[in-house]
Design a protein around this motif. Sequence first.
Motif: not given
Length: 97
Positions: A1-7
């Motif tokens: 799984x690719x987890x995308x964190x923008x915060x």
Amino acid sequence: MLNIVNKSPFAGSAFDSALKTAEGSILLIEDGVYAAAKGGAAEARLKAAMGRLKFYALVQDLEARGMADRVIDGITTVDYAGFVDLVTEHKTCQSWL
């Protein structure tokens, strides 16, 4: 799984929640790239998770924040094309808001 964190790791709990529960890879984008800074407050937490997670950071966001030369060793930088490649390489993606 690719987890995308923008915060940012300093704004809310998205970064820490991702570190605790994510599997696979984490891509740091937008203000999430602050977690990738050498000497930053999140460095120890990120390094502790490196044994079980692969980390990436979007180079354009690093550059926009003047951080391109301060990335923690072990984090792979990717451009927009690399971002697309990561999305296609992973079966699922999870955005942490």
